[in-house]
Design a protein around this motif. Structure first.
Motif, PDB file in Angstrom:
ATOM      1  N   THR A  47      16.292   4.957  -1.942  1.00 37.05           N
ATOM      2  CA  THR A  47      15.554   4.809  -0.683  1.00 37.05           C
ATOM      3  C   THR A  47      14.111   4.368  -0.915  1.00 37.05           C
ATOM      4  O   THR A  47      13.519   4.634  -1.960  1.00 37.05           O
ATOM      5  CB  THR A  47      15.533   6.143   0.083  1.00 37.05           C
ATOM      6  N   ASP A  48      13.571   3.694   0.117  1.00 33.65           N
ATOM      7  CA  ASP A  48      12.154   3.318   0.125  1.00 33.65           C
ATOM      8  C   ASP A  48      11.824   2.751   1.502  1.00 33.65           C
ATOM      9  O   ASP A  48      12.672   2.722   2.381  1.00 33.65           O
ATOM     10  CB  ASP A  48      11.826   2.293  -0.966  1.00 33.65           C
ATOM     11  N   ARG A  49      10.590   2.294   1.653  1.00 36.32           N
ATOM     12  CA  ARG A  49      10.060   1.731   2.894  1.00 36.32           C
ATOM     13  C   ARG A  49      10.155   2.734   4.052  1.00 36.32           C
ATOM     14  O   ARG A  49      10.653   2.436   5.124  1.00 36.32           O
ATOM     15  CB  ARG A  49      10.738   0.412   3.256  1.00 36.32           C
ATOM     16  N   ASP A  93       0.810  -1.221   0.000  1.00 32.90           N
ATOM     17  CA  ASP A  93       0.000   0.000   0.000  1.00 32.90           C
ATOM     18  C   ASP A  93       0.843   1.271   0.000  1.00 32.90           C
ATOM     19  O   ASP A  93       0.382   2.318  -0.449  1.00 32.90           O
ATOM     20  CB  ASP A  93      -0.930   0.022   1.218  1.00 32.90           C
ATOM     21  N   THR A  94       2.082   1.197   0.519  1.00 36.45           N
ATOM     22  CA  THR A  94       2.884   2.411   0.655  1.00 36.45           C
ATOM     23  C   THR A  94       4.257   2.336  -0.007  1.00 36.45           C
ATOM     24  O   THR A  94       4.872   3.364  -0.254  1.00 36.45           O
ATOM     25  CB  THR A  94       3.111   2.743   2.143  1.00 36.45           C
ATOM     26  N   ASP A  95       4.744   1.128  -0.270  1.00 36.11           N
ATOM     27  CA  ASP A  95       6.119   0.969  -0.756  1.00 36.11           C
ATOM     28  C   ASP A  95       6.172   0.716  -2.256  1.00 36.11           C
ATOM     29  O   ASP A  95       5.229   0.201  -2.853  1.00 36.11           O
ATOM     30  CB  ASP A  95       6.801  -0.191  -0.019  1.00 36.11           C
ATOM     31  N   ASN A  96       7.290   1.086  -2.850  1.00 38.54           N
ATOM     32  CA  ASN A  96       7.515   0.926  -4.282  1.00 38.54           C
ATOM     33  C   ASN A  96       7.810  -0.543  -4.600  1.00 38.54           C
ATOM     34  O   ASN A  96       8.804  -1.087  -4.129  1.00 38.54           O
ATOM     35  CB  ASN A  96       8.691   1.816  -4.701  1.00 38.54           C
ATOM     36  N   LYS A  97       6.970  -1.171  -5.399  1.00 38.38           N
ATOM     37  CA  LYS A  97       7.160  -2.582  -5.741  1.00 38.38           C
ATOM     38  C   LYS A  97       8.408  -2.810  -6.591  1.00 38.38           C
ATOM     39  O   LYS A  97       8.939  -3.913  -6.643  1.00 38.38           O
ATOM     40  CB  LYS A  97       5.924  -3.159  -6.431  1.00 38.38           C
ATOM     41  N   ASP A  98       8.905  -1.769  -7.246  1.00 42.31           N
ATOM     42  CA  ASP A  98      10.094  -1.892  -8.092  1.00 42.31           C
ATOM     43  C   ASP A  98      11.395  -1.598  -7.348  1.00 42.31           C
ATOM     44  O   ASP A  98      12.470  -1.619  -7.946  1.00 42.31           O
ATOM     45  CB  ASP A  98       9.969  -0.951  -9.295  1.00 42.31           C
ATOM     46  N   TYR A  99      11.298  -1.304  -6.070  1.00 41.38           N
ATOM     47  CA  TYR A  99      12.494  -1.020  -5.257  1.00 41.38           C
ATOM     48  C   TYR A  99      13.187  -2.345  -4.951  1.00 41.38           C
ATOM     49  O   TYR A  99      12.566  -3.281  -4.457  1.00 41.38           O
ATOM     50  CB  TYR A  99      12.070  -0.324  -3.966  1.00 41.38           C
ATOM     51  N   ASN A 100      14.462  -2.427  -5.284  1.00 39.53           N
ATOM     52  CA  ASN A 100      15.192  -3.679  -5.105  1.00 39.53           C
ATOM     53  C   ASN A 100      16.245  -3.573  -4.021  1.00 39.53           C
ATOM     54  O   ASN A 100      16.992  -2.600  -3.962  1.00 39.53           O
ATOM     55  CB  ASN A 100      15.877  -4.086  -6.413  1.00 39.53           C
ATOM     56  N   LEU A 101      16.285  -4.598  -3.197  1.00 30.34           N
ATOM     57  CA  LEU A 101      17.333  -4.724  -2.192  1.00 30.34           C
ATOM     58  C   LEU A 101      18.423  -5.621  -2.765  1.00 30.34           C
ATOM     59  O   LEU A 101      18.149  -6.518  -3.554  1.00 30.34           O
ATOM     60  CB  LEU A 101      16.774  -5.336  -0.908  1.00 30.34           C
TER      61      LEU A 101
END
Length: 171
Positions: free
Chosen positions: A106-108, A40-48
């Protein structure tokens, strides 16, 4: 000495049933304080880079050396962009915690708000939306290596607010 089969079964039985079965989807994070993905809030394309372990802030020496220009630059950005609100009784601390991946992205982002006595508080959204927006807009986070390996790490900023006005940024 010959052990009878029933006695042998009685001795082995507890060993066979004392093993625990590993629970695949634990309701708890792997480490205390982990920020789990929230669709709901985080970028699904953000990779760790290394999903199983994200370094905590205490795994390295200085929190603000992770930003280009260090704390001086972070202060400059916030004090230039944040518009003081002058709202009586909007006093306390706002902490924004997030993940910086090995590419410096950055994300989350997660926010915790508290009054001056460290009790939970909900600040006016005129304050929190600005702090979150500016935090998400910071683009100078440095990638980090530990033992020559690219790592992801947690970062946080704490904002001291008095009557809706930004007073200090920590650490």
């Amino acid at each position: 000495m010959k052990i009878k089969i029933p006695i042998l079964i009685i001795l082995i039985f507890p060993v066979l049933f004392s093993c625990q079965i590993e629970k695949k989807n634990s309701e708890y994070p792997a480490n205390i304080g982990d920020i789990e993905f929230n669709p709901d809030t985080d970028n699904k394309d953000y990779n760790l880079c290394f999903r199983k372990y994200i370094f905590q802030y205490f795994n390295y020496t200085s929190e603000t050396e992770n930003y280009k220009g260090e704390k001086i630059e972070i202060d400059k950005i916030f004090f230039m962009q944040y518009k003081n609100q002058n709202i009586p009784n909007e006093t306390g601390l706002v902490r924004i915690r997030f993940i910086v991946n090995c590419k410096g992205e950055t994300d989350r982002f997660r926010m915790i708000e508290m009054d001056e006595h460290y009790k939970p508080k909900n600040f006016d959204s005129k304050i929190t939306s600005q702090l979150m927006g500016i935090s998400k807009g910071l683009k100078g986070w440095k990638s980090k290596k530990i033992n020559e390996h690219d790592v992801d790490y947690y970062q946080y900023l704490i904002f001291k607010i008095e009557n809706g006005n930004l007073i200090e940024i920590m650490p």
